[in-house]
Scaffold this active site. Structure first.
Site, mmCIF file in Angstrom:
data_model
loop_
_atom_site.group_PDB
_atom_site.id
_atom_site.type_symbol
_atom_site.label_atom_id
_atom_site.label_comp_id
_atom_site.label_asym_id
_atom_site.label_seq_id
_atom_site.Cartn_x
_atom_site.Cartn_y
_atom_site.Cartn_z
ATOM 1 N N ILE A 12 -52.470 32.109 -25.573
ATOM 2 C CA ILE A 12 -52.864 32.922 -26.726
ATOM 3 C C ILE A 12 -54.364 32.736 -26.964
ATOM 4 O O ILE A 12 -54.804 31.655 -27.345
ATOM 5 C CB ILE A 12 -52.088 32.511 -27.995
ATOM 6 C CG1 ILE A 12 -50.576 32.631 -27.755
ATOM 7 C CG2 ILE A 12 -52.527 33.365 -29.190
ATOM 8 C CD1 ILE A 12 -49.732 32.045 -28.877
ATOM 9 N N CYS A 61 -54.607 24.191 -26.038
ATOM 10 C CA CYS A 61 -55.425 25.342 -26.396
ATOM 11 C C CYS A 61 -56.628 24.929 -27.247
ATOM 12 O O CYS A 61 -57.526 24.274 -26.724
ATOM 13 C CB CYS A 61 -54.549 26.406 -27.061
ATOM 14 S SG CYS A 61 -55.249 28.049 -26.936
ATOM 15 N N HIS A 111 -49.744 26.929 -24.438
ATOM 16 C CA HIS A 111 -48.864 26.299 -25.426
ATOM 17 C C HIS A 111 -47.495 26.026 -24.803
ATOM 18 O O HIS A 111 -46.653 26.922 -24.778
ATOM 19 C CB HIS A 111 -48.654 27.247 -26.613
ATOM 20 C CG HIS A 111 -49.875 27.502 -27.420
ATOM 21 N ND1 HIS A 111 -50.210 26.747 -28.513
ATOM 22 C CD2 HIS A 111 -50.842 28.430 -27.293
ATOM 23 C CE1 HIS A 111 -51.336 27.189 -29.029
ATOM 24 N NE2 HIS A 111 -51.745 28.216 -28.310
ATOM 25 N N SER A 118 -60.491 26.417 -32.939
ATOM 26 C CA SER A 118 -61.166 25.137 -32.737
ATOM 27 C C SER A 118 -62.365 24.943 -33.666
ATOM 28 O O SER A 118 -62.638 23.824 -34.108
ATOM 29 C CB SER A 118 -61.586 24.983 -31.275
ATOM 30 O OG SER A 118 -62.381 26.074 -30.867
ATOM 31 N N GLU A 134 -45.320 24.128 -26.162
ATOM 32 C CA GLU A 134 -44.406 23.921 -27.295
ATOM 33 C C GLU A 134 -43.797 25.230 -27.794
ATOM 34 O O GLU A 134 -42.733 25.220 -28.406
ATOM 35 C CB GLU A 134 -45.120 23.168 -28.438
ATOM 36 C CG GLU A 134 -46.061 23.981 -29.309
ATOM 37 C CD GLU A 134 -47.398 24.329 -28.660
ATOM 38 O OE1 GLU A 134 -47.597 23.987 -27.471
ATOM 39 O OE2 GLU A 134 -48.229 24.961 -29.337
HETATM 40 N N1 GLN Z 1 -59.223 30.999 -29.329
HETATM 41 C C1 GLN Z 1 -59.027 29.747 -30.003
HETATM 42 C C2 GLN Z 1 -60.318 28.926 -30.017
HETATM 43 O O1 GLN Z 1 -61.222 29.263 -29.327
HETATM 44 C C3 GLN Z 1 -57.896 28.947 -29.371
HETATM 45 C C4 GLN Z 1 -56.603 29.714 -29.462
HETATM 46 C C5 GLN Z 1 -55.376 28.876 -29.511
HETATM 47 O O2 GLN Z 1 -55.420 27.668 -29.824
HETATM 48 N N2 GLN Z 1 -54.217 29.470 -29.289
HETATM 49 O O3 GLN Z 1 -60.418 27.965 -30.714
#
Ligand code: GLN
Length: 233
Positions: free
Chosen positions: A155, A99, A192, A69, A194
């Site tokens: 994830i 996510c 996710h 992000s 997808e």
């Molecule tokens: N850990 C990521 C974040 O903080 C997000 C992980 C993901 O999009 N699978 O931006």
């Protein structure tokens, strides 16, 4: 218009009197956007990879994928996408964040990282499952999507720690932690869908986009003409 089956979802009315397929953008500055494009294709929606503000001109909704992000936020600003994406959201078009995409939508980030769109009245904690459990998969009940559970892939996922009064909780983990929400035209999941071939969230977003394009359809913002006239459909 229903987002079921393989036939192409009919979108807006084209100037030539015909209709062209609905287009939904997928933010493609960083992260896992290809999988979202594949799901859109599978449900008969044209996915548009969004890298420039002009890519947003003809889309009926936008998906914000997973990834990192902080990197996504920087690229959004470098490429001038922040205001046009906010404009799309203000128009009522659906946004769906998975996510990292959910982190971009959140009003508040618990560990103090900078926010981006603040379109969703939630506080999220990044990487909430710690090093011991970086990634895991589980089946979730998501009542708005029907009885069949969603196979959810997490994830380095965030979790939602606070939800505002206008936010609907769509799914929780067994321990009660919130991992999917909707606030009006904004949908977000910590996981996710997808990556497991789940299409129902994308169908929901496509249905919301169809209602946005043609508010007479479904539970739109103005009554359908036949309903207004008191006629059953
Ligand atoms: N850990 C990521 C974040 O903080 C997000 C992980 C993901 O999009 N699978 O931006």
């Amino acid at each position: 218009i229903r987002a079921t089956g393989r036939p192409r979802l009919v979108g807006r009315h084209a100037g030539d009197g015909g209709v062209h397929p609905m287009r939904i953008g997928v933010l493609a500055v960083q992260g896992a956007f290809a999988e979202h494009m594949a799901i859109l294709d599978a449900i008969g929606v044209e996915g548009v990879a969004v890298r420039l503000p002009s890519d947003l001109e003809d889309v009926s909704g936008l998906i914000l994928p997973g990834g990192e992000s902080t990197a996504q936020r920087r690229l959004i600003d470098r490429w001038g996408l922040r205001e046009p994406i906010l404009g799309l959201a203000r128009s009522g078009a659906p946004l769906f964040g998975t996510c990292a995409g959910m982190i971009l939508l959140a009003r508040e980030i618990s560990d103090g990282d900078a926010t981006t769109f603040q379109l969703l009245d939630v506080a999220v904690r990044r990487n909430a499952f710690g090093r011991q459990l970086d990634s895991f998969e589980t089946n979730l009940q998501v009542p708005v999507l029907g009885d069949q559970p969603v196979h959810a892939v997490f994830i380095r996922a965030p979790v939602i720690e606070r939800t505002g009064p206008a936010v609907d909780v769509l799914a929780r983990l067994d321990d009660g932690r919130v991992v999917a929400v909707r606030e009006r035209n904004v949908v977000a999941t910590a996981f996710h869908p997808e990556l497991a071939g789940e299409t129902r969230f994308h169908r929901l977003v496509a249905t919301m986009a169809a209602e946005h394009d043609d508010p007479g359809e479904g539970s739109g913002r103005r009554p359908h003409p036949t309903r207004r006239a008191g006629l059953a459909r």
